[in-house]
Scaffold this motif. Sequence first.
Motif, PDB file in Angstrom:
ATOM      1  N   VAL A   1       8.407  -7.189   7.373  1.00 37.02           N
ATOM      2  CA  VAL A   1       7.598  -6.095   6.828  1.00 37.02           C
ATOM      3  C   VAL A   1       6.565  -5.619   7.843  1.00 37.02           C
ATOM      4  N   ALA A   2       6.429  -4.291   7.933  1.00 35.73           N
ATOM      5  CA  ALA A   2       5.273  -3.695   8.611  1.00 35.73           C
ATOM      6  C   ALA A   2       4.539  -2.880   7.556  1.00 35.73           C
ATOM      7  N   PHE A   3       3.217  -3.018   7.528  1.00 35.85           N
ATOM      8  CA  PHE A   3       2.470  -2.257   6.528  1.00 35.85           C
ATOM      9  C   PHE A   3       1.215  -1.676   7.171  1.00 35.85           C
ATOM     10  N   THR A   4       0.673  -0.653   6.501  1.00 34.97           N
ATOM     11  CA  THR A   4      -0.509   0.014   7.044  1.00 34.97           C
ATOM     12  C   THR A   4      -1.705  -0.149   6.114  1.00 34.97           C
ATOM     13  N   TYR A   5      -2.861   0.106   6.692  1.00 32.80           N
ATOM     14  CA  TYR A   5      -4.100   0.195   5.930  1.00 32.80           C
ATOM     15  C   TYR A   5      -4.865   1.389   6.495  1.00 32.80           C
ATOM     16  N   LEU A   6      -5.860   1.849   5.739  1.00 34.45           N
ATOM     17  CA  LEU A   6      -6.682   2.952   6.244  1.00 34.45           C
ATOM     18  C   LEU A   6      -7.985   2.417   6.823  1.00 34.45           C
ATOM     19  N   GLN A   7      -8.740   1.678   6.013  1.00 32.17           N
ATOM     20  CA  GLN A   7     -10.061   1.188   6.447  1.00 32.17           C
ATOM     21  C   GLN A   7     -10.236  -0.303   6.279  1.00 32.17           C
ATOM     22  N   GLN A   8      -9.492  -0.890   5.329  1.00 31.44           N
ATOM     23  CA  GLN A   8      -9.747  -2.284   4.941  1.00 31.44           C
ATOM     24  C   GLN A   8      -9.015  -3.246   5.865  1.00 31.44           C
ATOM     25  N   ARG A   9      -9.514  -3.311   7.093  1.00 33.87           N
ATOM     26  CA  ARG A   9      -8.874  -4.145   8.107  1.00 33.87           C
ATOM     27  C   ARG A   9      -8.873  -5.623   7.692  1.00 33.87           C
ATOM     28  N   ALA A  10      -9.997  -6.062   7.098  1.00 33.84           N
ATOM     29  CA  ALA A  10     -10.098  -7.484   6.728  1.00 33.84           C
ATOM     30  C   ALA A  10      -9.019  -7.842   5.702  1.00 33.84           C
ATOM     31  N   ALA A  11      -8.786  -6.941   4.744  1.00 36.00           N
ATOM     32  CA  ALA A  11      -7.757  -7.203   3.725  1.00 36.00           C
ATOM     33  C   ALA A  11      -6.376  -7.247   4.372  1.00 36.00           C
ATOM     34  N   ALA A  12      -6.148  -6.364   5.327  1.00 34.53           N
ATOM     35  CA  ALA A  12      -4.851  -6.343   6.025  1.00 34.53           C
ATOM     36  C   ALA A  12      -4.658  -7.624   6.826  1.00 34.53           C
ATOM     37  N   ASP A  13      -5.710  -8.049   7.546  1.00 34.89           N
ATOM     38  CA  ASP A  13      -5.613  -9.272   8.349  1.00 34.89           C
ATOM     39  C   ASP A  13      -5.386 -10.482   7.453  1.00 34.89           C
ATOM     40  N   GLU A  14      -6.019 -10.464   6.292  1.00 34.34           N
ATOM     41  CA  GLU A  14      -5.859 -11.586   5.364  1.00 34.34           C
ATOM     42  C   GLU A  14      -4.406 -11.676   4.874  1.00 34.34           C
ATOM     43  N   LEU A  15      -3.794 -10.532   4.675  1.00 35.31           N
ATOM     44  CA  LEU A  15      -2.391 -10.517   4.232  1.00 35.31           C
ATOM     45  C   LEU A  15      -1.468 -11.027   5.349  1.00 35.31           C
ATOM     46  N   VAL A  16      -1.756 -10.649   6.573  1.00 34.16           N
ATOM     47  CA  VAL A  16      -0.956 -11.147   7.702  1.00 34.16           C
ATOM     48  C   VAL A  16      -1.116 -12.668   7.807  1.00 34.16           C
ATOM     49  N   ALA A  17      -2.352 -13.149   7.598  1.00 28.42           N
ATOM     50  CA  ALA A  17      -2.596 -14.601   7.650  1.00 28.42           C
ATOM     51  C   ALA A  17      -1.851 -15.303   6.513  1.00 28.42           C
ATOM     52  N   TRP A  18      -1.842 -14.675   5.332  1.00 23.75           N
ATOM     53  CA  TRP A  18      -1.096 -15.235   4.192  1.00 23.75           C
ATOM     54  C   TRP A  18       0.390 -15.372   4.567  1.00 23.75           C
ATOM     55  N   ALA A  19       0.910 -14.334   5.209  1.00 29.06           N
ATOM     56  CA  ALA A  19       2.328 -14.359   5.595  1.00 29.06           C
ATOM     57  C   ALA A  19       2.597 -15.458   6.614  1.00 29.06           C
ATOM     58  N   ARG A  20       1.663 -15.634   7.547  1.00 31.28           N
ATOM     59  CA  ARG A  20       1.848 -16.666   8.573  1.00 31.28           C
ATOM     60  C   ARG A  20       1.964 -18.049   7.914  1.00 31.28           C
ATOM     61  N   THR A  21       1.201 -18.271   6.858  1.00 32.62           N
ATOM     62  CA  THR A  21       1.201 -19.568   6.181  1.00 32.62           C
ATOM     63  C   THR A  21       2.390 -19.707   5.234  1.00 32.62           C
ATOM     64  N   ASN A  22       2.658 -18.648   4.473  1.00 33.31           N
ATOM     65  CA  ASN A  22       3.621 -18.761   3.369  1.00 33.31           C
ATOM     66  C   ASN A  22       5.042 -18.355   3.718  1.00 33.31           C
ATOM     67  N   THR A  23       5.198 -17.443   4.671  1.00 33.69           N
ATOM     68  CA  THR A  23       6.551 -17.007   5.057  1.00 33.69           C
ATOM     69  C   THR A  23       6.615 -16.965   6.592  1.00 33.69           C
ATOM     70  N   PRO A  24       6.404 -18.122   7.236  1.00 32.93           N
ATOM     71  CA  PRO A  24       6.262 -18.146   8.700  1.00 32.93           C
ATOM     72  C   PRO A  24       7.504 -17.656   9.450  1.00 32.93           C
ATOM     73  N   GLU A  25       8.647 -17.728   8.797  1.00 36.16           N
ATOM     74  CA  GLU A  25       9.884 -17.296   9.470  1.00 36.16           C
ATOM     75  C   GLU A  25      10.067 -15.779   9.435  1.00 36.16           C
ATOM     76  N   ARG A  26       9.220 -15.068   8.712  1.00 36.24           N
ATOM     77  CA  ARG A  26       9.328 -13.604   8.584  1.00 36.24           C
ATOM     78  C   ARG A  26       8.288 -12.917   9.453  1.00 36.24           C
ATOM     79  N   ARG A  27       8.617 -11.720   9.912  1.00 34.44           N
ATOM     80  CA  ARG A  27       7.634 -10.940  10.669  1.00 34.44           C
ATOM     81  C   ARG A  27       6.799 -10.107   9.697  1.00 34.44           C
ATOM     82  N   CYS A  28       5.503 -10.118   9.888  1.00 36.82           N
ATOM     83  CA  CYS A  28       4.597  -9.309   9.068  1.00 36.82           C
ATOM     84  C   CYS A  28       3.575  -8.675  10.008  1.00 36.82           C
ATOM     85  N   LEU A  29       3.660  -7.370  10.128  1.00 37.47           N
ATOM     86  CA  LEU A  29       2.829  -6.646  11.099  1.00 37.47           C
ATOM     87  C   LEU A  29       1.983  -5.617  10.376  1.00 37.47           C
TER      88      LEU A  29
END
Length: 247
Positions: free
Chosen positions: A28-56
């Motif tokens: 998955v690649a996803f965008t945000y407008l202003q909420q960078r912290a929320a976007a980074d938190e989601l990428v971190a969630w993916a790193r922990t929970n679905t480490p074999e998947r790409r999340c950008l």
Amino acid sequence: MSRIFVTGGSRGLGRGIVKAALNAGHDVAFTYLQQRAAADELVAWARTNTPERRCLTYALDVGDPAAVERVGDEVLEALDGVDGVVCNAGIVDNQLAVQMTDEAWDRVLRTNLTGSFYVARHFLMAFLGSGGGRLLFMGSIAQGGLSGQANYAASKAGLVGLAKTLAKEYGPKGITANVVVPGFFETDMTRESMAESHKQFWRQFCPLERMGEVRELAEVVLFLLSEQASFVNGQEIGVTGGLDWAR
Ligand SMILES: NC(=O)c1ccc[n+]([C@@H]2O[C@H](COP(=O)([O-])OP(=O)(O)OC[C@H]3O[C@@H](n4cnc5c(N)ncnc54)[C@H](OP(=O)(O)O)[C@@H]3O)[C@@H](O)[C@H]2O)c1
């Protein structure tokens, strides 16, 4: 496994779609407008929970056509192509029509309708090159008209015309375009724009007597992006709990 691009994935329905897609084994690649912290938190969630998947994640104002081209190209390169696009980013700015400012009209149309068109146009070019793909637009029951939301309702109704046109223009090329029509879901958008009494009112009118859970929408979105939905094209698919009317 597919490669999915979601606009406005940092919060709300988009965030739920990103998580569900990762859990289902997609990149998955996803965008945000202003909420960078929320976007980074989601990428971190993916790193922990679905480490074999790409999340950008990418910062993007969908109403900026040059930015859509730039980020769209970056996503296509990073994921080595994209199979499904969810034009989810959207805003509200509720005012009665007689009081509606030019700014409120333009801002909502620019994000919800024009921005979705820019994104769809960019990825259509990629889909034409790769032999197919799925476009999904985020509609609303407001597209049938909703008091205080002339701008929002017009933007969502416009998406129906857009999707149905793309379905006809590009169906022969293996590209499908559909509109998913959510009812009421508890997100920042409804938290900020709807009074509790208003929500209570709509809960009563919903045959399931509740608001939707984000995962209930995300599952339908994943189906519509899947190979199993290959003959669904140019449709409005409601995920409303049966609440198909709003005043
Ligand atoms: N919630 C509902 O009950 C409901 C019902 C029907 C339809 N919908 C539709 O579903 C979609 C998502 O709604 P939601 O409730 O999840 O909203 P939300 O919680 O307010 O999230 C909106 C998302 O869109 C992003 N965004 C806003 N303006 C943008 C722009 N110009 N360019 C790119 N991204 C932008 C936001 O980014 P930041 O986080 O950076 O601000 C955020 O990720 C919208 O199209 C909405 O109209 C929602």
